[in-house]
Design an enzyme around this catalytic site. Sequence first.
Site, PDB file in Angstrom:
ATOM      1  N   ASP A   1     -18.995   1.782  79.744  1.00  0.00           N
ATOM      2  CA  ASP A   1     -18.068   0.802  79.461  1.00  0.00           C
ATOM      3  C   ASP A   1     -17.714   0.816  77.963  1.00  0.00           C
ATOM      4  OD1 ASP A   1     -20.825   0.296  78.537  1.00  0.00           O
ATOM      5  OD2 ASP A   1     -20.234  -1.767  78.346  1.00  0.00           O
TER       6      ASP A   1
ATOM      7  N   GLU B   1     -23.470  -1.441  78.403  1.00  0.00           N
ATOM      8  CA  GLU B   1     -24.375  -1.319  77.089  1.00  0.00           C
ATOM      9  C   GLU B   1     -23.618  -2.095  76.159  1.00  0.00           C
ATOM     10  OE1 GLU B   1     -24.609   0.268  72.995  1.00  0.00           O
ATOM     11  OE2 GLU B   1     -22.911   0.231  74.058  1.00  0.00           O
TER      12      GLU B   1
END
Length: 171
Positions: A91, A155
């Site tokens: 991400d 994350e």
Amino acid sequence: MTPMQLTDAEREELQSEAISICQDLIRIPSVNFGDGKGDEKAVAEYIAALLTEVGIDSTIYESAPGRCNVIARIKGSNPARPGLVVHGHIDVVPVNADDWSVDPFGGIIKDGFIWGRGAVDMKDMDAMILASVRMWQRIGYKPPRNILLVFFADEEAGSNYGSRWLVKHRP
């Protein structure tokens, strides 16, 4: 053959593939807006396809709609040795394209650098991991221990849909 014994042509192929994969990863927006709003599905599917292409089986674990993690296992030559987890996250934080001099999801090479969201955190490292294990498969290299590859969602905003979810639901 070991990765340290690559020919010059194989090293060039490895470098070229890492660059190409990094550009592709950047071009797949996997923006994490926080508060559970994000979508890593397309990038997870791309990673799984790259692994499958060279004979590495992987599984996509979807912790919530669109929130996807990828796990793959590579058998080592000596499974009695402790295994190694090699991981990255897939991400990226949100971006305001107006603040950029280039398309943040263009993955272009400019001034000798790859530009785009994730180019230095962490799609670059994901690309290097993927290019390396793909090269291992092509040259028939077997690592000395089992390798667990993990590409995490979420994350950038607490890991509730990534590493925390995997530890709880797929330890």
